[in-house]
Design a protein around this motif. Structure first.
Motif, PDB file in Angstrom:
ATOM      1  N   SER A 190       0.767  -0.791  -0.175  1.00 51.97           N
ATOM      2  CA  SER A 190      -0.123   0.363   0.346  1.00 51.97           C
ATOM      3  C   SER A 190       0.808   1.363   0.019  1.00 51.97           C
ATOM      4  O   SER A 190       1.890   1.406   0.573  1.00 51.97           O
ATOM      5  N   THR A 191       0.371   2.638  -0.959  1.00 55.00           N
ATOM      6  CA  THR A 191       1.402   3.368  -0.744  1.00 55.00           C
ATOM      7  C   THR A 191       1.449   4.095   0.196  1.00 55.00           C
ATOM      8  O   THR A 191       1.883   5.221   0.488  1.00 55.00           O
ATOM      9  N   ALA A 192       0.067   3.886   1.323  1.00 54.39           N
ATOM     10  CA  ALA A 192      -0.561   4.778   2.696  1.00 54.39           C
ATOM     11  C   ALA A 192       0.218   3.827   3.673  1.00 54.39           C
ATOM     12  O   ALA A 192       0.691   4.624   4.554  1.00 54.39           O
ATOM     13  N   SER A 193       1.193   3.186   3.533  1.00 58.13           N
ATOM     14  CA  SER A 193       1.610   2.290   4.339  1.00 58.13           C
ATOM     15  C   SER A 193       3.359   3.314   4.618  1.00 58.13           C
ATOM     16  O   SER A 193       3.336   3.694   3.031  1.00 58.13           O
ATOM     17  N   SER A 194       4.191   2.809   5.421  1.00 56.12           N
ATOM     18  CA  SER A 194       4.937   3.653   6.125  1.00 56.12           C
ATOM     19  C   SER A 194       6.963   2.795   5.671  1.00 56.12           C
ATOM     20  O   SER A 194       6.648   1.379   4.867  1.00 56.12           O
ATOM     21  N   PHE A 195       7.840   2.830   5.122  1.00 53.30           N
ATOM     22  CA  PHE A 195       8.578   2.253   4.924  1.00 53.30           C
ATOM     23  C   PHE A 195       8.899   1.060   5.388  1.00 53.30           C
ATOM     24  O   PHE A 195       8.995   0.071   5.331  1.00 53.30           O
ATOM     25  N   HIS A 216      14.351  -0.038  14.885  1.00 58.24           N
ATOM     26  CA  HIS A 216      12.898   0.959  14.803  1.00 58.24           C
ATOM     27  C   HIS A 216      12.880   0.987  16.361  1.00 58.24           C
ATOM     28  O   HIS A 216      12.981  -0.123  17.429  1.00 58.24           O
ATOM     29  N   ASP A 217      11.893   1.959  16.745  1.00 58.55           N
ATOM     30  CA  ASP A 217      11.962   2.182  18.445  1.00 58.55           C
ATOM     31  C   ASP A 217      10.226   2.919  18.238  1.00 58.55           C
ATOM     32  O   ASP A 217       9.108   2.170  17.952  1.00 58.55           O
ATOM     33  N   CYS A 218      10.067   4.580  18.108  1.00 61.49           N
ATOM     34  CA  CYS A 218       9.681   5.086  18.518  1.00 61.49           C
ATOM     35  C   CYS A 218       8.417   5.077  17.026  1.00 61.49           C
ATOM     36  O   CYS A 218       7.386   4.682  17.014  1.00 61.49           O
ATOM     37  N   ARG A 219       8.767   4.950  15.678  1.00 63.63           N
ATOM     38  CA  ARG A 219       8.454   5.437  14.443  1.00 63.63           C
ATOM     39  C   ARG A 219       7.630   6.869  14.436  1.00 63.63           C
ATOM     40  O   ARG A 219       6.624   6.323  13.517  1.00 63.63           O
ATOM     41  N   GLU A 220       8.006   7.599  14.737  1.00 57.65           N
ATOM     42  CA  GLU A 220       7.529   9.095  14.934  1.00 57.65           C
ATOM     43  C   GLU A 220       8.198   9.909  15.447  1.00 57.65           C
ATOM     44  O   GLU A 220       8.396  10.753  14.927  1.00 57.65           O
ATOM     45  N   GLY A 221       9.720   9.695  13.873  1.00 56.32           N
ATOM     46  CA  GLY A 221      10.565  10.437  13.816  1.00 56.32           C
ATOM     47  C   GLY A 221      10.997  11.764  14.687  1.00 56.32           C
ATOM     48  O   GLY A 221      12.104  12.696  14.500  1.00 56.32           O
ATOM     49  N   ILE A 222      10.715  10.654  16.242  1.00 56.18           N
ATOM     50  CA  ILE A 222      12.025  11.327  17.266  1.00 56.18           C
ATOM     51  C   ILE A 222      13.404  10.508  17.782  1.00 56.18           C
ATOM     52  O   ILE A 222      13.882  11.412  18.058  1.00 56.18           O
ATOM     53  N   CYS A 223      13.402   9.234  18.189  1.00 55.14           N
ATOM     54  CA  CYS A 223      14.123   8.818  18.263  1.00 55.14           C
ATOM     55  C   CYS A 223      15.542   8.181  17.245  1.00 55.14           C
ATOM     56  O   CYS A 223      16.728   8.105  17.977  1.00 55.14           O
ATOM     57  N   GLY A 224      15.311   8.374  15.882  1.00 54.46           N
ATOM     58  CA  GLY A 224      16.748   8.107  15.162  1.00 54.46           C
ATOM     59  C   GLY A 224      16.660   6.909  15.077  1.00 54.46           C
ATOM     60  O   GLY A 224      18.374   6.877  14.462  1.00 54.46           O
ATOM     61  N   MET A 225      16.127   5.913  15.477  1.00 54.88           N
ATOM     62  CA  MET A 225      16.583   4.161  15.236  1.00 54.88           C
ATOM     63  C   MET A 225      17.254   4.415  13.781  1.00 54.88           C
ATOM     64  O   MET A 225      17.735   3.322  12.944  1.00 54.88           O
ATOM     65  N   CYS A 226      16.194   4.334  12.382  1.00 53.92           N
ATOM     66  CA  CYS A 226      15.162   3.597  11.964  1.00 53.92           C
ATOM     67  C   CYS A 226      16.344   4.538  10.838  1.00 53.92           C
ATOM     68  O   CYS A 226      15.806   4.894   9.706  1.00 53.92           O
ATOM     69  N   SER A 227      17.446   4.568  11.037  1.00 57.92           N
ATOM     70  CA  SER A 227      18.896   4.920  10.232  1.00 57.92           C
ATOM     71  C   SER A 227      18.849   3.797   8.637  1.00 57.92           C
ATOM     72  O   SER A 227      19.637   3.016   9.204  1.00 57.92           O
ATOM     73  N   LEU A 228      18.940   3.979   7.519  1.00 60.60           N
ATOM     74  CA  LEU A 228      19.093   3.217   6.222  1.00 60.60           C
ATOM     75  C   LEU A 228      19.020   4.112   5.771  1.00 60.60           C
ATOM     76  O   LEU A 228      18.492   4.973   5.147  1.00 60.60           O
ATOM     77  N   TYR A 229      19.862   3.467   4.375  1.00 60.56           N
ATOM     78  CA  TYR A 229      20.455   4.055   3.035  1.00 60.56           C
ATOM     79  C   TYR A 229      19.761   3.545   2.545  1.00 60.56           C
ATOM     80  O   TYR A 229      19.984   3.232   1.508  1.00 60.56           O
ATOM     81  N   ILE A 230      18.406   4.536   1.723  1.00 58.93           N
ATOM     82  CA  ILE A 230      17.578   4.090   0.532  1.00 58.93           C
ATOM     83  C   ILE A 230      17.638   4.721  -0.783  1.00 58.93           C
ATOM     84  O   ILE A 230      18.065   5.942  -0.751  1.00 58.93           O
ATOM     85  N   ASN A 231      18.172   4.154  -1.579  1.00 64.24           N
ATOM     86  CA  ASN A 231      18.598   4.479  -2.931  1.00 64.24           C
ATOM     87  C   ASN A 231      19.594   6.101  -2.866  1.00 64.24           C
ATOM     88  O   ASN A 231      19.175   7.076  -3.996  1.00 64.24           O
ATOM     89  N   GLY A 232      20.026   5.517  -2.435  1.00 63.75           N
ATOM     90  CA  GLY A 232      21.547   6.606  -2.299  1.00 63.75           C
ATOM     91  C   GLY A 232      21.438   7.621  -1.469  1.00 63.75           C
ATOM     92  O   GLY A 232      22.465   8.667  -1.641  1.00 63.75           O
ATOM     93  N   ARG A 233      20.200   7.700  -0.136  1.00 60.90           N
ATOM     94  CA  ARG A 233      20.036   9.261   0.276  1.00 60.90           C
ATOM     95  C   ARG A 233      20.043   8.862   1.547  1.00 60.90           C
ATOM     96  O   ARG A 233      18.823   7.263   1.814  1.00 60.90           O
ATOM     97  N   GLN A 280       9.396   8.358   8.681  1.00 61.49           N
ATOM     98  CA  GLN A 280       8.418   8.546   8.066  1.00 61.49           C
ATOM     99  C   GLN A 280       7.875   8.860   6.115  1.00 61.49           C
ATOM    100  O   GLN A 280       7.126   9.844   6.731  1.00 61.49           O
ATOM    101  N   LEU A 281       9.044   8.109   5.805  1.00 57.65           N
ATOM    102  CA  LEU A 281       9.270   7.842   4.147  1.00 57.65           C
ATOM    103  C   LEU A 281       8.043   7.012   4.473  1.00 57.65           C
ATOM    104  O   LEU A 281       7.715   5.468   4.962  1.00 57.65           O
ATOM    105  N   HIS A 282       7.346   7.604   3.534  1.00 59.72           N
ATOM    106  CA  HIS A 282       5.947   6.727   3.081  1.00 59.72           C
ATOM    107  C   HIS A 282       5.635   6.366   1.229  1.00 59.72           C
ATOM    108  O   HIS A 282       6.579   6.612   0.720  1.00 59.72           O
ATOM    109  N   MET A 283       5.322   4.779   1.540  1.00 60.85           N
ATOM    110  CA  MET A 283       5.561   3.852  -0.244  1.00 60.85           C
ATOM    111  C   MET A 283       5.107   5.002  -1.096  1.00 60.85           C
ATOM    112  O   MET A 283       5.204   4.479  -1.966  1.00 60.85           O
TER     113      MET A 283
END
Length: 253
Positions: free
Chosen positions: A34-39, A62-79, A91-94
């Motif tokens: 779903s394009t409504a889902s988060s990454f 991952h932890d908070c999934r609210e853009g606060i904790c900084g745990m969700c650190s991934l390099y996606i398509n070179g960024r 916070q990135l959505h599909m």
């Protein structure tokens, strides 16, 4: 905003058993995303598929999934954090991707952030930098002055608050060609240096934090500005300049 729809994607994901193993990109097909889902929800969906197929799920932070904790650190398509600005990975959505897209997902790449497993890296170097000097001494006995009673110029308070917004995700390091942590350290030095409560340890703090940063193996800053562009909290390069000034003053003392 357009209505959500389902897309089919191909994922090229970094798999690495542990810090000593040799890693490689593995290819996975994932349908009906779903394009409504988060990454991260998409990765959850992939892991459910892998578990059903008796394949070990992908390890990711991952932890908070609210853009606060900084745990969700991934390099996606070179960024760092993916193809959007001012967001964390959670916070990135599909909807940022199209049907049939191939998406590359990798861990942070830095000598100071060794891979633990798959997409998880060890960012404890940031903890040690903060522990080296990120504190203030407060007299808690006798007539302690309430922090709110100490006048702080609004401009300084605003800048300190903006620096303190750094969540320590490491995007600055991951996106820097030198693997520098200057934006992170600059933010942590600034949030104290701008306030009267942080003046007592100011000299030792900046010297200790910079020394620890160097010992951790981070690279040098060459002011390309990529860190500021990819920072999900918009931490300004101004903090690096402030840290350099604080370091120079401390070195002279």
């Amino acid at each position: 905003m357009s209505a959500a729809k389902n897309i089919n994607i191909t994922l090229k994901i970094w798999r690495q058993k542990n810090s000593k193993a040799k890693g490689n990109l593995e290819t996975y097909k994932l349908n009906d995303v779903s394009t409504a889902s988060s990454f991260l929800e998409m990765l959850d969906q992939l892991n459910e598929q892998l578990i059903n197929d008796n394949i070990e799920p992908i390890a990711f932070d991952h932890d908070c999934r609210e853009g606060i904790c900084g745990m969700c650190s991934l390099y996606i398509n070179g960024r760092a954090h993916g193809p959007d600005t001012g967001i964390t990975t959670c916070q990135l959505h599909m909807r940022m991707f199209k049907d049939g897209d191939t998406i590359y997902v990798e861990p942070w790449r830095s000598r100071a952030f060794p891979v633990i497993k798959d997409l998880v890296v060890d960012r404890s170097a940031f903890d040690r930098i903060q522990q080296a000097g990120g504190f203030v001494s407060v007299n808690t006995s006798g007539n302690t002055i309430d922090a709110n009673s100490i006048p702080v110029p609004k401009d300084d308070a605003d800048k300190a608050f903006m620096a303190a917004a750094c969540i320590g995700c490491g995007a600055c390091v991951a996106t820097c060609k030198n693997g520098s942590a200057m934006l992170f350290v600059g933010a942590k030095v600034s949030q104290y240096a701008l306030l009267p409560q942080g003046k007592v340890e100011a000299t030792n703090r900046v010297l200790n934090m910079v020394r620890q940063m160097d010992e951790e193996g981070f690279g040098n800053c060459t002011n390309t500005g990529a860190c500021e562009v990819e920072c999900p909290k918009g931490i300004s390069l101004e903090n690096i300049a402030r840290m350099n000034r604080e370091f120079l003053k401390a070195s002279v003392k």
